[in-house]
Design an enzyme around this catalytic site. Structure first.
Site, PDB file in Angstrom:
ATOM      1  CB  THR A  98      -0.929   0.015   1.224  1.00 49.59           C
ATOM      2  OG1 THR A  98      -1.800  -1.115   1.138  1.00 49.59           O
ATOM      3  CG2 THR A  98      -1.762   1.282   1.257  1.00 49.59           C
ATOM      4  CE  LYS A 173      -5.535  -1.231   1.807  1.00 44.95           C
ATOM      5  NZ  LYS A 173      -4.256  -1.931   1.909  1.00 44.95           N
ATOM      6  CE  LYS A 241       1.495   2.334   4.433  1.00 50.46           C
ATOM      7  NZ  LYS A 241       1.937   1.116   3.718  1.00 50.46           N
TER       8      LYS A 241
END
Length: 290
Positions: A98, A173, A241
């Site tokens: 990711t 995502k 994050k």
């Protein structure tokens, strides 16, 4: 058909994902920054180790990465011992990290210049999804590369979809994480409200989970949240994050993310309280209980 496959990054996600590819009968070479983890993998699954990403990628048909962030990804791809040095023409590189859409487009352009394919393919489903081979994979890149790689990606997934050009997987995502952030906060508030109101919350959830309030988070996390158990998957550090990536992207495409920004701050409070490795459902810990 068996293929030569490289897998770089054997964390809680990459370790079982690479394992599923090996169990499907492919010839797998792994690399991990901590070599002990690679040795553990080869003692668990059939395959071999390499000492650098460049060595691991040599002659592979498909190369996978699943690392921490943009900088880690650049290091194992275009760094001094990076895999891009040795990827053969016609191979396909699949990144399950990711990361930002920007780095995905960078690496796609570099791969195209070098004559091989690149797919950004972040996953959803957490540690349990990886261990059960049931991840959802959001893919960006070219159709021809996707069609080549799909049977290998399928080894560890339950749903794979090409969503557009390079960077589209990472953008999808971000949508996923934005949606989860608001859901978990809402679920936390609802559960705590029910407790403080003196309700049998398990009975309440049994009813409302059959209606419009139903979600994966409710079905899979409400009991552990009520029991103050927060070691069931995706860590707060990782979520922050990911939300940071989404909020940065929002600045470039003109989106407003007011709820996401608030929930990110709530997660920072969980971190300050020592919950860095708690799973994302730990937002409930910030809400007072009678």
């Amino acid at each position: 058909m068996s293929h030569k496959v490289t897998f770089i990054g054997l964390g809680v996600m990459g370790f079982p994902m690479a394992g599923y590819i090996s169990k499907a009968g492919h010839d797998v070479t792994v690399y991990n920054r901590t070599s002990a983890k690679a040795d553990k993998w080869t003692s668990t699954y059939k395959g071999k180790t390499a000492s650098t990403p460049a060595e691991a990628a040599k002659d592979a048909d498909f190369i996978f990465t699943c690392v921490g962030n943009d900088n880690d990804l650049r290091e194992v791809t275009t760094g001094s011992d990076g895999a891009f040095q040795n990827v053969r023409k016609g191979a396909v590189f699949i990144d399950n990290t990711t990361a930002s859409a920007q780095v995905a487009r960078e690496l796609f352009n570099t791969a195209t210049e070098k004559g091989f394919g690149f797919l950004d393919a972040p996953v959803s489903g957490g540690q349990a999804g990886a261990e059960n081979g049931a991840l959802t994979v959001m893919v960006g890149g070219q159709q021809s590369d996707f069609e080549k790689a799909e049977p290998i990606i399928d080894c560890y997934s339950k749903k794979i979809k090409l969503l557009g050009s390079a960077g589209s997987g990472q953008l999808a995502k971000m949508v996923n994480q934005i949606c989860i952030a608001g859901l978990v906060q809402g679920l936390s508030e609802g559960l705590r409200f029910g407790q403080n109101a003196g309700l049998n919350v398990e009975d309440v959830v049994e009813v409302i989970s059959k209606g419009a309030a139903q979600s994966w988070q409710m079905e899979n996390r409400f009991k552990t949240m009520l029991n103050d158990k927060f070691d069931y998957g995706f860590a707060v550090d990782w979520m922050r994050k990911d939300l940071g990536i989404a909020m940065e992207e929002a600045k470039t495409n003109g989106s407003k993310l007011p709820v996401t920004e608030i929930v990110d701050q709530y997660y920072s409070e969980v971190q300050k309280n020592g919950g860095n490795r708690f799973d994302t459902s730990s937002l409930i810990t910030l809400l007072p209980k009678k």
